[in-house]
Design an enzyme around this catalytic site. Structure first.
Site, PDB file in Angstrom:
ATOM      1  N   TYR A  19     -15.447   4.351   8.222  1.00 38.03           N
ATOM      2  CA  TYR A  19     -13.989   4.181   8.225  1.00 38.03           C
ATOM      3  C   TYR A  19     -13.414   4.537   9.601  1.00 38.03           C
ATOM      4  O   TYR A  19     -12.685   3.753  10.210  1.00 38.03           O
ATOM      5  CB  TYR A  19     -13.367   5.058   7.128  1.00 38.03           C
ATOM      6  CG  TYR A  19     -11.862   5.177   7.202  1.00 38.03           C
ATOM      7  CD1 TYR A  19     -11.038   4.113   6.860  1.00 38.03           C
ATOM      8  CD2 TYR A  19     -11.257   6.365   7.625  1.00 38.03           C
ATOM      9  CE1 TYR A  19      -9.657   4.222   6.932  1.00 38.03           C
ATOM     10  CE2 TYR A  19      -9.878   6.486   7.690  1.00 38.03           C
ATOM     11  CZ  TYR A  19      -9.081   5.409   7.350  1.00 38.03           C
ATOM     12  OH  TYR A  19      -7.714   5.525   7.432  1.00 38.03           O
TER      13      TYR A  19
ATOM     14  N   GLY B 156       0.834  -1.202   0.000  1.00 35.36           N
ATOM     15  CA  GLY B 156       0.000   0.000   0.000  1.00 35.36           C
ATOM     16  C   GLY B 156       0.867   1.250   0.000  1.00 35.36           C
ATOM     17  O   GLY B 156       2.110   1.178  -0.082  1.00 35.36           O
TER      18      GLY B 156
ATOM     19  N   ALA C  94      -5.402  -1.745   5.618  1.00 32.16           N
ATOM     20  CA  ALA C  94      -6.672  -1.135   6.030  1.00 32.16           C
ATOM     21  C   ALA C  94      -7.612  -1.065   4.842  1.00 32.16           C
ATOM     22  O   ALA C  94      -7.179  -1.146   3.683  1.00 32.16           O
ATOM     23  CB  ALA C  94      -6.429   0.276   6.573  1.00 32.16           C
TER      24      ALA C  94
HETATM   25  N1  LIG Z   1      -4.326   7.413   3.276  1.00 35.54           N
HETATM   26  C1  LIG Z   1      -4.439   8.315   4.240  1.00 35.54           C
HETATM   27  O1  LIG Z   1      -4.539   9.523   3.985  1.00 35.54           O
HETATM   28  C2  LIG Z   1      -4.423   7.882   5.685  1.00 35.54           C
HETATM   29  C3  LIG Z   1      -4.572   8.869   6.671  1.00 35.54           C
HETATM   30  C4  LIG Z   1      -4.507   8.488   8.012  1.00 35.54           C
HETATM   31  C5  LIG Z   1      -4.283   7.159   8.347  1.00 35.54           C
HETATM   32  N2  LIG Z   1      -4.176   6.226   7.375  1.00 35.54           N
HETATM   33  C6  LIG Z   1      -3.917   4.830   7.796  1.00 35.54           C
HETATM   34  O2  LIG Z   1      -2.608   4.521   7.368  1.00 35.54           O
HETATM   35  C7  LIG Z   1      -2.512   3.132   7.051  1.00 35.54           C
HETATM   36  C8  LIG Z   1      -1.943   2.976   5.656  1.00 35.54           C
HETATM   37  O3  LIG Z   1      -2.814   3.619   4.724  1.00 35.54           O
HETATM   38  P1  LIG Z   1      -2.462   3.667   3.171  1.00 35.54           P
HETATM   39  O4  LIG Z   1      -2.839   5.010   2.685  1.00 35.54           O
HETATM   40  O5  LIG Z   1      -1.088   3.144   2.951  1.00 35.54           O
HETATM   41  O6  LIG Z   1      -3.523   2.618   2.610  1.00 35.54           O
HETATM   42  P2  LIG Z   1      -3.588   1.908   1.201  1.00 35.54           P
HETATM   43  O7  LIG Z   1      -2.654   2.532   0.224  1.00 35.54           O
HETATM   44  O8  LIG Z   1      -5.037   1.805   0.857  1.00 35.54           O
HETATM   45  O9  LIG Z   1      -3.018   0.453   1.492  1.00 35.54           O
HETATM   46  C9  LIG Z   1      -3.737  -0.455   2.278  1.00 35.54           C
HETATM   47  C10 LIG Z   1      -3.075  -1.808   2.157  1.00 35.54           C
HETATM   48  O10 LIG Z   1      -3.887  -2.729   2.904  1.00 35.54           O
HETATM   49  C11 LIG Z   1      -3.920  -3.939   2.188  1.00 35.54           C
HETATM   50  N3  LIG Z   1      -5.084  -4.727   2.545  1.00 35.54           N
HETATM   51  C12 LIG Z   1      -6.385  -4.412   2.369  1.00 35.54           C
HETATM   52  N4  LIG Z   1      -7.149  -5.432   2.778  1.00 35.54           N
HETATM   53  C13 LIG Z   1      -6.315  -6.399   3.226  1.00 35.54           C
HETATM   54  C14 LIG Z   1      -6.497  -7.682   3.776  1.00 35.54           C
HETATM   55  N5  LIG Z   1      -7.717  -8.216   3.934  1.00 35.54           N
HETATM   56  N6  LIG Z   1      -5.413  -8.410   4.141  1.00 35.54           N
HETATM   57  C15 LIG Z   1      -4.171  -7.906   3.979  1.00 35.54           C
HETATM   58  N7  LIG Z   1      -3.924  -6.694   3.457  1.00 35.54           N
HETATM   59  C16 LIG Z   1      -4.987  -5.944   3.091  1.00 35.54           C
HETATM   60  C17 LIG Z   1      -4.007  -3.490   0.727  1.00 35.54           C
HETATM   61  O11 LIG Z   1      -3.644  -4.551  -0.106  1.00 35.54           O
HETATM   62  P3  LIG Z   1      -4.470  -4.779  -1.476  1.00 35.54           P
HETATM   63  O12 LIG Z   1      -4.283  -3.511  -2.267  1.00 35.54           O
HETATM   64  O13 LIG Z   1      -3.838  -5.968  -2.066  1.00 35.54           O
HETATM   65  O14 LIG Z   1      -5.897  -4.990  -1.066  1.00 35.54           O
HETATM   66  C18 LIG Z   1      -2.992  -2.356   0.728  1.00 35.54           C
HETATM   67  O15 LIG Z   1      -1.702  -2.857   0.517  1.00 35.54           O
HETATM   68  C19 LIG Z   1      -3.915   2.577   7.265  1.00 35.54           C
HETATM   69  O16 LIG Z   1      -3.995   2.073   8.565  1.00 35.54           O
HETATM   70  C20 LIG Z   1      -4.810   3.790   7.150  1.00 35.54           C
HETATM   71  O17 LIG Z   1      -6.009   3.612   7.876  1.00 35.54           O
HETATM   72  C21 LIG Z   1      -4.235   6.548   6.054  1.00 35.54           C
END
Ligand SMILES: NC(=O)c1ccc[n+]([C@@H]2O[C@H](COP(=O)([O-])OP(=O)(O)OC[C@H]3O[C@@H](n4cnc5c(N)ncnc54)[C@H](OP(=O)(O)O)[C@@H]3O)[C@@H](O)[C@H]2O)c1
Length: 312
Positions: free
Chosen positions: A144, A10, A60
């Site tokens: 979420y 991710g 996530a």
């Molecule tokens: N994005 C933001 O702005 C933001 C802000 C605050 C906090 N966060 C938190 O930061 C963290 C990282 O976010 P991110 O932006 O890197 O998210 P992201 O790019 O959407 O990546 C999420 C990852 O989770 C994996 N995933 C989803 N379902 C899964 C499952 N059932 N088993 C194993 N892996 C799974 C996805 O793999 P697949 O693609 O293969 O499904 C992907 O690699 C999360 O905890 C998120 O809640 C994000």
């Protein structure tokens, strides 16, 4: 050290894998098709086989609007999945540790009296708002945010050696994010419209990865919540303005494009976002050092990376 990263492909996970390798540690970062956080047996098998010293959960369900109608899946990944990993790490029975990544969306961002009595605090602004601290009351406004909050609680309950790191708006070189969306839209439409009534701090995946590595450096850490972000506080509109200006400087865009400020209400999004999600990072800084960076400096680095990757 050997670090297990769930969600390794991710946006944050990809940067974290690079940061861990750059630190000279080993990584085990399976794809979701190899290790599904919702599959408890598979996860337990992987945590045993991987022989990691610590695990970081970057996985996530992050599609904030889609989660409103896909609640069961969002809960399965954000709450039950996080709990599965925490139970699996706890069951290893050794000194293995876990960092659960969480979000500023656990807060409402609405301030009617939340911090009453706290106005002597220097960090409180003229509207009575100050960055959220770890022990401030949570009130997620979206599926979420609710499911992520459930995950936090379940992780801390299930795993004695877990900490939760709440972070703000993430952007980086990998995955989908606001920076890349702005760059694409600027080229496609030649103008932009961005909300100016949501306040927060855009945090690069690079800087969060550095924060996670700093936590992993310590042999033990307190079983508690931490906030991590960036400075200074800004709005999506202001962030977009900097993205476009800096993108012109590094040659990702040929010229500035007009940016119109709009409101959250005008966007009519399915899920509610907190209008204020500044995070107070002093607990993190006390325990792990001053790693909170200026997002304007980080943005320049990330735009350089996006350019060297061939564009958004
Ligand atoms: N994005 C933001 O702005 C933001 C802000 C605050 C906090 N966060 C938190 O930061 C963290 C990282 O976010 P991110 O932006 O890197 O998210 P992201 O790019 O959407 O990546 C999420 C990852 O989770 C994996 N995933 C989803 N379902 C899964 C499952 N059932 N088993 C194993 N892996 C799974 C996805 O793999 P697949 O693609 O293969 O499904 C992907 O690699 C999360 O905890 C998120 O809640 C994000």
């Amino acid at each position: 050290m050997r670090i297990g990263v769930v969600g390794a492909y991710g946006q944050l996970g990809s940067d974290l894998v690079q940061a861990v390798l750059a630190r000279g540690w080993q990584v085990d970062g399976p794809r979701s098709s190899e290790v599904d956080i919702c599959d408890r047996a598979q996860l337990e098998d992987w945590t045993r086989r991987s022989r990691c010293d610590a695990f970081v959960n970057c996985a996530a369900y992050t599609a904030v609007d889609a989660a409103e109608t896909d609640q069961a899946r969002a809960r399965a990944i954000n709450a039950e999945g996080a709990s599965n990993l925490a139970v699996a790490v706890q069951n290893l029975g050794g000194s293995e540790r876990l960092i659960q990544i969480s979000t500023d969306y656990v807060f409402s961002g609405v301030f009617s009296g939340v911090f009453s009595g706290d106005f002597s605090d220097e960090s409180v602004d003229q509207k009575g708002r100050r960055p959220y601290r770890e022990d401030d009351p949570t009130a997620p406004q979206s599926v979420y945010g609710r499911t992520k909050l459930e995950g936090e609680g379940q992780v801390l309950e299930a795993c004695a050696d877990a900490a939760v790191l709440r972070v703000g708006w993430i952007y980086g070189r990998a995955g989908k994010n606001f920076v890349k969306a702005i760059l694409r839209r600027a080229v496609e439409h030649g103008k932009l419209s961005v909300v100016s009534d949501q306040h927060g701090a855009p945090c690069s995946a690079r800087s969060i990865s550095a924060a996670v590595v700093a936590m992993l450096e310590r042999p033990v850490w307190p079983h508690r919540l931490y906030h991590f972000g960036a400075r200074p506080l800004t709005t999506w509109f202001d962030f977009a303005t900097h993205i476009v200006a800096q993108a012109v400087e590094v040659g990702l865009l040929q010229a500035m494009v007009p940016i119109e400020a709009t409101t959250t209400a005008a966007l009519n999004q399915v899920a509610r976002r907190p209008p204020w999600s500044a995070l107070d990072c002093s607990r993190f800084e006390t325990d792990f050092g001053d790693l909170v960076s200026d997002w304007r400096v980080e943005l320049k680095e990330v735009l350089g990376q996006i350019k060297s990757d061939g564009g958004p």
